[in-house]
Scaffold this active site. Structure first.
Site, short mmCIF file in Angstrom:
data_model
loop_
_atom_site.label_atom_id
_atom_site.label_comp_id
_atom_site.label_asym_id
_atom_site.label_seq_id
_atom_site.Cartn_x
_atom_site.Cartn_y
_atom_site.Cartn_z
N LYS A 53 0.84 -1.21 0.00
CA LYS A 53 0.00 0.00 0.00
C LYS A 53 0.87 1.26 0.00
CE LYS A 53 -3.93 -2.33 2.01
NZ LYS A 53 -4.60 -2.85 3.20
N GLN A 97 -4.67 -1.52 9.45
CA GLN A 97 -4.59 -2.85 8.83
C GLN A 97 -5.20 -3.89 9.78
OE1 GLN A 97 -3.35 -3.53 5.61
NE2 GLN A 97 -4.30 -5.50 6.02
N ASP A 120 -11.25 3.26 3.60
CA ASP A 120 -11.54 1.83 3.49
C ASP A 120 -13.06 1.59 3.36
OD1 ASP A 120 -9.70 -0.19 3.30
OD2 ASP A 120 -9.28 -0.29 5.46
#
Ligand code: NAP
Length: 291
Positions: A53, A97, A120
């Site tokens: 990422k 995460q 997200d």
């Protein structure tokens, strides 16, 4: 002949568009999109996702702030960090995460993220907005899956889509997105309580499998020509590989690819699109601030 749906190729094109958008935003408004990625602990799969990422962010010209915390970090410490980033003007997107260590509740952390930085698309506000069709950040993997189906050439409207798996991060939002008026599919959602998944998949034009178990979908469960999106990422021990394992999806690629019209490989299908849609949302977030 079965088409291999190349997630890397689709991602490459979209990332070039995103990089151009980032450059324009910098030049016109002096704003550099910034993404903060927080990793708690050192789960090897999470470390590689976070590294990927950060790299993708930098390649798109974005600011990437990677924050690695020890596994003993408390929930209060993590929530406090998220709240600090909520107020940081350089940061337009915040991602924690998952999974986080067991002593930290996912929900507490997700709820702490400001919805306008929730790139997200996991906060209840964004999930709710998606369900009622309001503008929001769409969750990255489900959004990438819809793009992959479109990329295969399939016109989703009026088709029967079967989603295997009902998690909050993949199955449920994919089903919701495919059933929206814009995509207009008829959707069946299967899970471990479904007595005969094959009964539904054999009627499906589109099958999205997100079960987290290899061989959940096999060729005999498919209708000829169906589009298969394999979301699963499973590590299978393989002593012939340098790392001692290889990655497989939830579909048995060999038998499915004999029947499907198009299928995503693992790796190289859904994975690259998940990161791409994360960049997409981060750019969109920065654009909203710059308006
Ligand atoms: P999850 O939370 O474990 O959910 C799995 C779902 O599949 C559950 O709803 C479960 O049903 C259902 N299921 C499991 N086995 C089944 C079977 N044999 N028949 C029917 N349904 C079955 O998993 P997830 O977070 O959604 O992730 C799914 C997979 O996608 C994992 O391999 C994950 O690593 C991968 N993934 C990949 C990406 C990417 O970017 N490539 C992103 C996210 C996830 P119940 O609800 O009844 O238990």
């Amino acid at each position: 002949m079965t088409m291999r749906i190349d997630g890397k190729e689709l991602a490459r094109g979209l990332r070039a568009e995103i990089a151009a958008g980032v450059a324009a935003l910098k030049a016109e408004k002096g704003v550099t999109p910034g993404l903060a990625v927080i990793l708690v602990g050192d789960n090897p799969a999470s470390v590689s996702y976070v590294t990927a990422k950060g790299k993708a962010c930098a390649e798109a010209g974005m600011l990437s702030r990677e924050i690695r915390l020890p596994a003993e970090t408390t929930e209060d410490e993590l929530v406090a960090l998220v709240k600090k980033l909520n107020c940081d003007p350089e940061i337009h997107g915040i991602l924690v995460q998952l999974p986080v260590p067991k002593h930290i509740r996912d929900k507490a952390v997700i709820d702490a993220i400001a919805p306008e930085k929730d790139v997200d698309g996991f906060t209840p506000i964004n999930v709710g907005k998606m369900m009622i069709g309001e503008e929001c950040f769409l969750p990255c993997t489900p959004h990438g899956i819809v793009k992959l189906i479109e990329f295969s050439g399939m016109d989703i409207r009026g088709k029967h889509a079967v989603v295997i798996g009902r998690s909050n991060i993949v199955g449920k939002p994919v089903a919701a997105l495919l059933a929206r008026k814009e995509t207009n599919a008829t959707v069946t959602l299967c899970h471990t309580g479904t007595p005969d998944v094959g009964h539904f998949t054999r009627d499906a034009d589109i099958v999205v499998v997100a079960a987290g178990r290899p061989n959940t979908l096999t060729g005999d469960m498919l209708k000829e020509g169906a589009v298969v999106i394999d979301v699963g990422v499973n590590r299978i021990p393989d002593p012939t590989k340098p790392k001692g394992f290889r990655l497989v999806g939830d579909a048995d690629f060999e038998s499915c690819s004999k029947v499907a019209g198009a299928i995503t490989p693992v790796p190289g299908g859904v994975g690259p699109m998940t990161i791409t849609m994360l960049l997409w949302n981060t750019l969109e977030s920065a654009r909203r601030v710059a308006k």
